[in-house]
Design a protein around this motif. Structure first.
Motif, PDB file in Angstrom:
ATOM      1  N   PHE A   1      -4.774  -6.612  -6.937  1.00 33.51           N
ATOM      2  CA  PHE A   1      -3.457  -6.432  -7.538  1.00 33.51           C
ATOM      3  C   PHE A   1      -3.637  -6.372  -9.052  1.00 33.51           C
ATOM      4  O   PHE A   1      -4.257  -7.267  -9.637  1.00 33.51           O
ATOM      5  CB  PHE A   1      -2.521  -7.584  -7.165  1.00 33.51           C
ATOM      6  CG  PHE A   1      -2.372  -7.776  -5.678  1.00 33.51           C
ATOM      7  CD1 PHE A   1      -1.513  -6.967  -4.947  1.00 33.51           C
ATOM      8  CD2 PHE A   1      -3.086  -8.755  -5.013  1.00 33.51           C
ATOM      9  CE1 PHE A   1      -1.377  -7.135  -3.574  1.00 33.51           C
ATOM     10  CE2 PHE A   1      -2.958  -8.931  -3.647  1.00 33.51           C
ATOM     11  CZ  PHE A   1      -2.103  -8.115  -2.920  1.00 33.51           C
ATOM     12  N   ASP A   2      -3.092  -5.339  -9.667  1.00 34.53           N
ATOM     13  CA  ASP A   2      -3.204  -5.167 -11.119  1.00 34.53           C
ATOM     14  C   ASP A   2      -2.018  -5.872 -11.776  1.00 34.53           C
ATOM     15  O   ASP A   2      -0.955  -5.281 -11.965  1.00 34.53           O
ATOM     16  CB  ASP A   2      -3.223  -3.675 -11.461  1.00 34.53           C
ATOM     17  CG  ASP A   2      -3.547  -3.425 -12.929  1.00 34.53           C
ATOM     18  OD1 ASP A   2      -3.481  -4.377 -13.730  1.00 34.53           O
ATOM     19  OD2 ASP A   2      -3.857  -2.266 -13.267  1.00 34.53           O
ATOM     20  N   MET A   3      -2.211  -7.145 -12.121  1.00 35.38           N
ATOM     21  CA  MET A   3      -1.111  -7.935 -12.660  1.00 35.38           C
ATOM     22  C   MET A   3      -0.620  -7.386 -13.996  1.00 35.38           C
ATOM     23  O   MET A   3       0.583  -7.441 -14.290  1.00 35.38           O
ATOM     24  CB  MET A   3      -1.546  -9.396 -12.823  1.00 35.38           C
ATOM     25  CG  MET A   3      -2.043 -10.034 -11.535  1.00 35.38           C
ATOM     26  SD  MET A   3      -0.900  -9.815 -10.130  1.00 35.38           S
ATOM     27  CE  MET A   3       0.540 -10.718 -10.698  1.00 35.38           C
ATOM     28  N   GLN A   4      -1.511  -6.833 -14.774  1.00 32.59           N
ATOM     29  CA  GLN A   4      -1.105  -6.235 -16.059  1.00 32.59           C
ATOM     30  C   GLN A   4      -0.150  -5.074 -15.824  1.00 32.59           C
ATOM     31  O   GLN A   4       0.881  -4.950 -16.494  1.00 32.59           O
ATOM     32  CB  GLN A   4      -2.351  -5.770 -16.818  1.00 32.59           C
ATOM     33  CG  GLN A   4      -2.052  -5.079 -18.138  1.00 32.59           C
ATOM     34  CD  GLN A   4      -3.321  -4.614 -18.838  1.00 32.59           C
ATOM     35  OE1 GLN A   4      -4.422  -5.118 -18.595  1.00 32.59           O
ATOM     36  NE2 GLN A   4      -3.177  -3.626 -19.708  1.00 32.59           N
ATOM     37  N   GLU A   5      -0.480  -4.229 -14.873  1.00 31.69           N
ATOM     38  CA  GLU A   5       0.374  -3.080 -14.575  1.00 31.69           C
ATOM     39  C   GLU A   5       1.678  -3.519 -13.913  1.00 31.69           C
ATOM     40  O   GLU A   5       2.748  -2.955 -14.182  1.00 31.69           O
ATOM     41  CB  GLU A   5      -0.375  -2.101 -13.664  1.00 31.69           C
ATOM     42  CG  GLU A   5       0.359  -0.803 -13.375  1.00 31.69           C
ATOM     43  CD  GLU A   5       0.574   0.062 -14.593  1.00 31.69           C
ATOM     44  OE1 GLU A   5       1.396   1.018 -14.515  1.00 31.69           O
ATOM     45  OE2 GLU A   5      -0.052  -0.183 -15.639  1.00 31.69           O
ATOM     46  N   ILE A   6       1.610  -4.535 -13.069  1.00 29.31           N
ATOM     47  CA  ILE A   6       2.827  -5.050 -12.431  1.00 29.31           C
ATOM     48  C   ILE A   6       3.794  -5.579 -13.483  1.00 29.31           C
ATOM     49  O   ILE A   6       5.001  -5.299 -13.435  1.00 29.31           O
ATOM     50  CB  ILE A   6       2.467  -6.153 -11.413  1.00 29.31           C
ATOM     51  CG1 ILE A   6       1.767  -5.539 -10.197  1.00 29.31           C
ATOM     52  CG2 ILE A   6       3.723  -6.910 -10.971  1.00 29.31           C
ATOM     53  CD1 ILE A   6       1.203  -6.552  -9.227  1.00 29.31           C
ATOM     54  N   ARG A   7       3.271  -6.333 -14.457  1.00 26.50           N
ATOM     55  CA  ARG A   7       4.131  -6.844 -15.525  1.00 26.50           C
ATOM     56  C   ARG A   7       4.733  -5.713 -16.348  1.00 26.50           C
ATOM     57  O   ARG A   7       5.895  -5.771 -16.754  1.00 26.50           O
ATOM     58  CB  ARG A   7       3.338  -7.803 -16.417  1.00 26.50           C
ATOM     59  CG  ARG A   7       3.085  -9.164 -15.782  1.00 26.50           C
ATOM     60  CD  ARG A   7       2.540 -10.149 -16.794  1.00 26.50           C
ATOM     61  NE  ARG A   7       1.193  -9.797 -17.223  1.00 26.50           N
ATOM     62  CZ  ARG A   7       0.087 -10.262 -16.648  1.00 26.50           C
ATOM     63  NH1 ARG A   7       0.171 -11.093 -15.611  1.00 26.50           N
ATOM     64  NH2 ARG A   7      -1.098  -9.904 -17.090  1.00 26.50           N
ATOM     65  N   ARG A   8       3.936  -4.667 -16.576  1.00 23.75           N
ATOM     66  CA  ARG A   8       4.440  -3.527 -17.353  1.00 23.75           C
ATOM     67  C   ARG A   8       5.581  -2.836 -16.615  1.00 23.75           C
ATOM     68  O   ARG A   8       6.606  -2.484 -17.214  1.00 23.75           O
ATOM     69  CB  ARG A   8       3.313  -2.519 -17.619  1.00 23.75           C
ATOM     70  CG  ARG A   8       3.724  -1.362 -18.517  1.00 23.75           C
ATOM     71  CD  ARG A   8       2.723  -0.228 -18.470  1.00 23.75           C
ATOM     72  NE  ARG A   8       2.693   0.413 -17.157  1.00 23.75           N
ATOM     73  CZ  ARG A   8       3.609   1.281 -16.759  1.00 23.75           C
ATOM     74  NH1 ARG A   8       4.636   1.613 -17.525  1.00 23.75           N
ATOM     75  NH2 ARG A   8       3.519   1.836 -15.555  1.00 23.75           N
TER      76      ARG A   8
ATOM     77  N   GLY B   1      11.589  -2.029 -16.145  1.00 26.19           N
ATOM     78  CA  GLY B   1      12.701  -1.891 -15.213  1.00 26.19           C
ATOM     79  C   GLY B   1      12.415  -0.982 -14.044  1.00 26.19           C
ATOM     80  O   GLY B   1      13.320  -0.637 -13.282  1.00 26.19           O
ATOM     81  N   GLY B   2      11.144  -0.602 -13.859  1.00 34.86           N
ATOM     82  CA  GLY B   2      10.785   0.263 -12.740  1.00 34.86           C
ATOM     83  C   GLY B   2      10.625  -0.518 -11.453  1.00 34.86           C
ATOM     84  O   GLY B   2      10.613  -1.745 -11.448  1.00 34.86           O
ATOM     85  N   ASN B   3      10.470   0.215 -10.342  1.00 35.15           N
ATOM     86  CA  ASN B   3      10.290  -0.457  -9.046  1.00 35.15           C
ATOM     87  C   ASN B   3       9.092   0.089  -8.288  1.00 35.15           C
ATOM     88  O   ASN B   3       8.978  -0.048  -7.094  1.00 35.15           O
ATOM     89  CB  ASN B   3      11.549  -0.308  -8.187  1.00 35.15           C
ATOM     90  CG  ASN B   3      11.917   1.145  -7.946  1.00 35.15           C
ATOM     91  OD1 ASN B   3      11.207   2.055  -8.371  1.00 35.15           O
ATOM     92  ND2 ASN B   3      13.033   1.365  -7.271  1.00 35.15           N
ATOM     93  N   GLY B   4       8.157   0.696  -8.993  1.00 33.53           N
ATOM     94  CA  GLY B   4       6.968   1.241  -8.338  1.00 33.53           C
ATOM     95  C   GLY B   4       5.955   1.657  -9.374  1.00 33.53           C
ATOM     96  O   GLY B   4       6.155   1.514 -10.576  1.00 33.53           O
ATOM     97  N   GLY B   5       4.810   2.168  -8.888  1.00 28.14           N
ATOM     98  CA  GLY B   5       3.809   2.673  -9.807  1.00 28.14           C
ATOM     99  C   GLY B   5       2.671   1.717 -10.095  1.00 28.14           C
ATOM    100  O   GLY B   5       1.765   2.045 -10.838  1.00 28.14           O
ATOM    101  N   ALA B   6       2.704   0.492  -9.530  1.00 32.22           N
ATOM    102  CA  ALA B   6       1.662  -0.489  -9.803  1.00 32.22           C
ATOM    103  C   ALA B   6       0.717  -0.667  -8.621  1.00 32.22           C
ATOM    104  O   ALA B   6      -0.079  -1.594  -8.604  1.00 32.22           O
ATOM    105  CB  ALA B   6       2.290  -1.830 -10.171  1.00 32.22           C
ATOM    106  N   SER B   7       0.791   0.201  -7.632  1.00 33.61           N
ATOM    107  CA  SER B   7      -0.062   0.084  -6.450  1.00 33.61           C
ATOM    108  C   SER B   7      -1.504   0.431  -6.802  1.00 33.61           C
ATOM    109  O   SER B   7      -1.785   1.473  -7.393  1.00 33.61           O
ATOM    110  CB  SER B   7       0.455   1.019  -5.352  1.00 33.61           C
ATOM    111  OG  SER B   7      -0.349   0.919  -4.196  1.00 33.61           O
ATOM    112  N   THR B   8      -2.435  -0.446  -6.439  1.00 28.83           N
ATOM    113  CA  THR B   8      -3.845  -0.220  -6.731  1.00 28.83           C
ATOM    114  C   THR B   8      -4.507   0.618  -5.639  1.00 28.83           C
ATOM    115  O   THR B   8      -3.946   0.816  -4.555  1.00 28.83           O
ATOM    116  CB  THR B   8      -4.587  -1.558  -6.843  1.00 28.83           C
ATOM    117  OG1 THR B   8      -4.550  -2.219  -5.560  1.00 28.83           O
ATOM    118  CG2 THR B   8      -3.948  -2.456  -7.899  1.00 28.83           C
TER     119      THR B   8
END
Length: 232
Positions: A95-102, A107-114
């Motif tokens: 899990f990319d926690m940096q990307e999840i926080r970004r 205000g997004g709801n996607g795009g952090a899937s590794t």
């Protein structure tokens, strides 16, 4: 003299909630064990097909998809895919926690899937966004990271990812879009294939795009930063 009476232990009362809970625990443990065994299985053997491919076959003919070992896929292709889908692939644990926080901050709801999460979804699960699928994905992703190497995760991803309607895997994508084999892909072609993700049915790999140029730059950047160390 009378013998001391032996105390009789009180009878345990039947508890419906306790019975239900014990069965939930019993089932959960066995499902986790099954998931772990499946992760072990595909750490050694290549997945012959996936539910996504089976479902796609009902709509499109499936292009010839033979397995390609990571050693036969040029480094520029590996870097392009990582740059497009998961630039921090070598440094996270699934899990990319940096990307999840970004994403949360924006205000997004996607795009952090590794890539690790996508491998779990593509190999073991299905494509909808249900909470059930997300929960299973969240459990199995750390298993993948624990058992598989990063190179194995990327190899499996490159062989099951969709690159067009009915086009699954890097070998099929190379032949379908460019009439070649993975080992002959150049930097431009690699970036254009990576640019198809995650919308392969609506994008054209044969035409240049701002996204493919950005991916090419990103692939060069992760080399300079050393973020490709796990996939060399």
């Amino acid at each position: 003299m009378m013998d001391d009476a032996v105390p009789v232990p009180p009878r345990r009362r039947f508890s419906l909630m306790g019975w239900v809970w014990s069965w939930i625990v019993w089932i959960t443990i066995r499902l986790l064990l099954l998931a772990f065994l499946l992760v072990l299985l595909f750490s050694v053997f290549n997945p012959p097909t996936t539910l996504t491919i089976i479902q796609a076959s009902r709509e499109y003919p499936i292009f010839d998809r033979r397995w390609t070992a990571l050693e036969d896929i040029p480094p520029v292709v590996r870097r392009s895919i990582v740059a497009a889908e998961d630039a921090n692939f070598c440094s996270h644990w699934g899990f990319d926690m940096q990307e999840i926080r970004r994403v949360i901050a924006s205000g997004g709801n996607g795009g952090a899937s590794t890539l690790s999460q996508q491998v779990v979804k593509n190999v073991y699960l299905w494509q909808d966004r249900s909470w059930t699928r997300k929960a299973i994905e969240a459990v199995m992703t750390p298993m993948i990271e624990m058992v598989w190497s990063k190179r194995r995760i990327l190899e499996v991803y490159l062989n099951v990812a969709e690159f067009g309607p009915g086009v699954f895997g890097i070998r099929a994508a190379s032949a379908y879009h460019f009439g070649t084999t993975p080992d002959r892909l150049d930097a431009v072609q690699a970036a254009r294939l990576a640019a198809l993700l995650p919308s392969p049915k609506t994008r054209d790999a044969r035409s240049p795009s701002p996204r493919s140029r950005s991916i090419a730059d990103g692939a060069a950047t992760i080399v300079r930063d050393g973020r490709d160390v796990c996939i060399r």
